[in-house]
Design a protein around this motif. Structure first.
Motif, PDB file in Angstrom:
ATOM      1  N   ASN A 196      15.348  14.673  15.765  1.00  0.00           N
ATOM      2  CA  ASN A 196      14.167  13.967  15.276  1.00  0.00           C
ATOM      3  C   ASN A 196      12.909  14.567  15.897  1.00  0.00           C
ATOM      4  N   LYS A 197      11.992  14.989  15.038  1.00  0.00           N
ATOM      5  CA  LYS A 197      10.718  15.542  15.492  1.00  0.00           C
ATOM      6  C   LYS A 197       9.597  14.892  14.685  1.00  0.00           C
ATOM      7  N   PRO A 198       9.319  13.605  14.974  1.00  0.00           N
ATOM      8  CA  PRO A 198       8.355  12.856  14.165  1.00  0.00           C
ATOM      9  C   PRO A 198       6.909  13.178  14.525  1.00  0.00           C
ATOM     10  N   GLY A 199       6.011  12.720  13.650  1.00  0.00           N
ATOM     11  CA  GLY A 199       4.587  12.846  13.904  1.00  0.00           C
ATOM     12  C   GLY A 199       3.830  13.361  12.697  1.00  0.00           C
ATOM     13  N   ALA A 200       2.601  12.857  12.530  1.00  0.00           N
ATOM     14  CA  ALA A 200       1.689  13.312  11.471  1.00  0.00           C
ATOM     15  C   ALA A 200       2.311  13.184  10.081  1.00  0.00           C
ATOM     16  N   GLY A 231      -1.887  -3.355   0.198  1.00  0.00           N
ATOM     17  CA  GLY A 231      -1.546  -2.706   1.445  1.00  0.00           C
ATOM     18  C   GLY A 231      -1.026  -1.304   1.224  1.00  0.00           C
ATOM     19  N   SER A 232      -1.375  -0.408   2.136  1.00  0.00           N
ATOM     20  CA  SER A 232      -0.823   0.953   2.129  1.00  0.00           C
ATOM     21  C   SER A 232      -0.495   1.340   3.558  1.00  0.00           C
ATOM     22  N   VAL A 233       0.310   2.373   3.710  1.00  0.00           N
ATOM     23  CA  VAL A 233       0.592   2.877   5.053  1.00  0.00           C
ATOM     24  C   VAL A 233      -0.351   4.023   5.399  1.00  0.00           C
ATOM     25  N   GLY A 234      -1.525   4.015   4.763  1.00  0.00           N
ATOM     26  CA  GLY A 234      -2.568   4.953   5.117  1.00  0.00           C
ATOM     27  C   GLY A 234      -3.021   5.816   3.961  1.00  0.00           C
ATOM     28  N   PRO A 235      -4.238   6.336   4.030  1.00  0.00           N
ATOM     29  CA  PRO A 235      -4.746   7.220   2.981  1.00  0.00           C
ATOM     30  C   PRO A 235      -3.837   8.430   2.794  1.00  0.00           C
ATOM     31  N   GLY A 236      -3.588   8.762   1.543  1.00  0.00           N
ATOM     32  CA  GLY A 236      -2.739   9.906   1.230  1.00  0.00           C
ATOM     33  C   GLY A 236      -1.265   9.601   1.159  1.00  0.00           C
ATOM     34  N   SER A 237      -0.852   8.392   1.554  1.00  0.00           N
ATOM     35  CA  SER A 237       0.559   8.007   1.469  1.00  0.00           C
ATOM     36  C   SER A 237       0.916   7.706   0.026  1.00  0.00           C
ATOM     37  N   SER A 276       2.138   5.001  -1.025  1.00  0.00           N
ATOM     38  CA  SER A 276       1.696   3.637  -1.320  1.00  0.00           C
ATOM     39  C   SER A 276       0.218   3.598  -1.696  1.00  0.00           C
ATOM     40  N   HIS A 277      -0.547   4.563  -1.205  1.00  0.00           N
ATOM     41  CA  HIS A 277      -1.964   4.670  -1.576  1.00  0.00           C
ATOM     42  C   HIS A 277      -2.130   5.424  -2.894  1.00  0.00           C
ATOM     43  N   LEU A 278      -1.495   6.593  -3.004  1.00  0.00           N
ATOM     44  CA  LEU A 278      -1.691   7.431  -4.186  1.00  0.00           C
ATOM     45  C   LEU A 278      -1.094   6.790  -5.433  1.00  0.00           C
ATOM     46  N   GLY A 279       0.034   6.070  -5.279  1.00  0.00           N
ATOM     47  CA  GLY A 279       0.616   5.375  -6.426  1.00  0.00           C
ATOM     48  C   GLY A 279      -0.331   4.328  -6.970  1.00  0.00           C
ATOM     49  N   MET A 280      -0.973   3.567  -6.083  1.00  0.00           N
ATOM     50  CA  MET A 280      -1.909   2.552  -6.542  1.00  0.00           C
ATOM     51  C   MET A 280      -3.159   3.209  -7.127  1.00  0.00           C
ATOM     52  N   ALA A 281      -3.581   4.337  -6.560  1.00  0.00           N
ATOM     53  CA  ALA A 281      -4.735   5.058  -7.116  1.00  0.00           C
ATOM     54  C   ALA A 281      -4.445   5.526  -8.535  1.00  0.00           C
ATOM     55  N   MET A 282      -3.210   5.927  -8.780  1.00  0.00           N
ATOM     56  CA  MET A 282      -2.825   6.342 -10.128  1.00  0.00           C
ATOM     57  C   MET A 282      -2.838   5.153 -11.086  1.00  0.00           C
ATOM     58  N   LEU A 283      -2.367   3.984 -10.612  1.00  0.00           N
ATOM     59  CA  LEU A 283      -2.414   2.787 -11.454  1.00  0.00           C
ATOM     60  C   LEU A 283      -3.858   2.387 -11.731  1.00  0.00           C
ATOM     61  N   GLU A 284      -4.702   2.436 -10.714  1.00  0.00           N
ATOM     62  CA  GLU A 284      -6.117   2.103 -10.924  1.00  0.00           C
ATOM     63  C   GLU A 284      -6.721   2.973 -12.027  1.00  0.00           C
ATOM     64  N   HIS A 285      -6.415   4.261 -11.980  1.00  0.00           N
ATOM     65  CA  HIS A 285      -6.970   5.196 -12.957  1.00  0.00           C
ATOM     66  C   HIS A 285      -6.435   4.918 -14.351  1.00  0.00           C
ATOM     67  N   GLN A 286      -5.117   4.735 -14.467  1.00  0.00           N
ATOM     68  CA  GLN A 286      -4.518   4.543 -15.784  1.00  0.00           C
ATOM     69  C   GLN A 286      -4.854   3.181 -16.385  1.00  0.00           C
ATOM     70  N   ILE A 340      -6.070  -1.734   1.938  1.00  0.00           N
ATOM     71  CA  ILE A 340      -6.016  -2.204   3.324  1.00  0.00           C
ATOM     72  C   ILE A 340      -4.926  -1.402   4.034  1.00  0.00           C
ATOM     73  N   PRO A 341      -5.289  -0.473   4.920  1.00  0.00           N
ATOM     74  CA  PRO A 341      -4.282   0.344   5.601  1.00  0.00           C
ATOM     75  C   PRO A 341      -3.522  -0.447   6.662  1.00  0.00           C
ATOM     76  N   TYR A 342      -2.227  -0.188   6.763  1.00  0.00           N
ATOM     77  CA  TYR A 342      -1.358  -0.791   7.775  1.00  0.00           C
ATOM     78  C   TYR A 342      -0.601   0.323   8.496  1.00  0.00           C
ATOM     79  N   THR A 343       0.016  -0.042   9.607  1.00  0.00           N
ATOM     80  CA  THR A 343       0.771   0.957  10.368  1.00  0.00           C
ATOM     81  C   THR A 343       2.148   1.225   9.779  1.00  0.00           C
ATOM     82  N   GLY A 344       2.663   0.308   8.960  1.00  0.00           N
ATOM     83  CA  GLY A 344       3.992   0.503   8.392  1.00  0.00           C
ATOM     84  C   GLY A 344       4.295  -0.533   7.327  1.00  0.00           C
ATOM     85  N   PHE A 345       5.384  -0.313   6.586  1.00  0.00           N
ATOM     86  CA  PHE A 345       5.768  -1.232   5.515  1.00  0.00           C
ATOM     87  C   PHE A 345       6.156  -2.623   6.016  1.00  0.00           C
TER      88      PHE A 345
END
Length: 333
Positions: free
Chosen positions: A75-79, A166-172, A174-184, A192-197
């Motif tokens: 495991n090499k987590p991060g970013a 809620g999203s787990v941060g910009p670019g996730s 959970s964020h991009l999927g909702m951005a696509m729904l907003e557009h369509q 509202i960003p959160y640290t996790g699901f």
């Protein structure tokens, strides 16, 4: 070769050349036949207990048995997975470092981190096989007036910018999927960003936020407990692991797809015969009943592929998400 005629010298050089070429071929064959002769490292760029980690450990044991060498999960987590992915991309391409990662570090990270990513997944990694896919789930509080996706969109149109998610941060996803729904759908929501699901689902249950695209492993236990309501899944087709839930596409948004997937890669330049052997082994492992059962528990469907099929999928996803990221003018550098 003093005393040899020019013709004999030419013939002698030709024979020596053939012998050298034969030795090289035999040496290469011997090296390929010997692989693997020591433990293999399977890098997971996420923490222990995460779904990629669980999938990796489900695969590692039968892979070790098939190859005859230990397969050690590292495991090499991060970013958001970028650190471990970068590490694997820079490893020696000898078949002893594998990478199991999700779509984020491969598909969206290059567009989000144009300056600081430190690797190019298209040139620094070679695809081996897709492992599994899982749709995300759009959930709302159980108390929400929205009984279906159409209701939720209507609510959002009646209250522009008032509903949040809620999203787990910009670019996730959970964020991009909702951005696509907003557009369509032509709606505007507040992120509202959160640290996790787990934190997101807690806020949805409490009614503090009105929606979220969730990974099913976190969302579905609460759906089954009657604490939140699932409105849609984000695969193009209905899912065997999420029966009865309609797709976004079937509810007025054709082509809407935002799936999570895991896949195995190796550093670019890994010998082709080693890559082929790995693909064959992974394909067989994903058909094992106990592996399929472990994946189903995470709401993942086994999806083995050829390297070419995985590469084509990545290119198609990259084109779709690059468009969303560019429209948002989103950069995380």
């Amino acid at each position: 070769m003093t005393g040899f005629s020019p013709a004999r010298r030419t013939l002698h050089s030709f024979i020596l050349g053939l012998a050298a070429a034969g030795a090289m071929l035999l040496g290469g064959a011997a090296r390929a036949a010997a692989w693997p002769d020591r433990p293999i490292q399977l890098v997971v760029p996420f923490p222990a207990g995460s779904s990629p980690d669980t999938l990796a450990r489900a695969i590692a044991e039968p892979l070790a048995k098939d190859l005859g060498q230990p397969v050690v999960v590292e495991n090499k987590p991060g970013a958001g997975g970028n650190i471990g992915t970068r590490y694997a991309s820079r490893a020696k391409p000898d078949g002893y470092t594998l990478l199991l990662t999700i779509n984020g570090p491969i598909v969206t990270a290059p567009a989000l981190y144009k300056k600081t990513l430190g690797y190019d997944p298209m040139t620094d990694l070679d695809p081996i096989s897709l492992v599994g896919t899982s749709p995300n789930v759009l959930v709302v509080p159980q108390s929400s007036p929205a009984a279906n996706l159409q209701d939720f969109v209507r609510m959002a149109k009646e209250q522009p910018g008032a509903l949040n998610y809620g999203s787990v941060g910009p670019g996730s996803s959970s964020h991009l999927g909702m951005a696509m729904l907003e557009h369509q759908a032509g709606i505007k929501l507040q992120q509202i960003p959160y640290t996790g699901f787990p934190q997101i689902i807690t806020s949805i249950i409490a009614g503090d936020i009105q929606a979220g695209f969730m990974v099913p492993g976190v969302a579905m236990p609460q759906v089954k407990a009657g604490k939140v309501r699932a409105l849609a899944i984000t695969s193009l087709e209905s899912s065997d692991v999420l029966p009865g839930l309609p797709t976004m596409a079937s509810q007025g948004y054709p082509g809407f797809e935002s799936i999570s997937w895991d896949a195995i890669f190796v550093p670019a330049g890994t010998p082709a015969d080693v890559a082929a052997r790995l693909n064959k082994s992974i394909t067989g492992i994903l058909a094992l009943p106990d592996v399929k059962q472990k994946m189903a528990a995470l709401y993942f469907t086994p999806a083995p592929s050829s390297p070419a099929e995985l590469s084509a999928m990545i290119k198609a996803e990259k084109a779709r998400w690059d468009e969303v990221i560019n429209r948002l003018n989103l950069s995380l550098d």
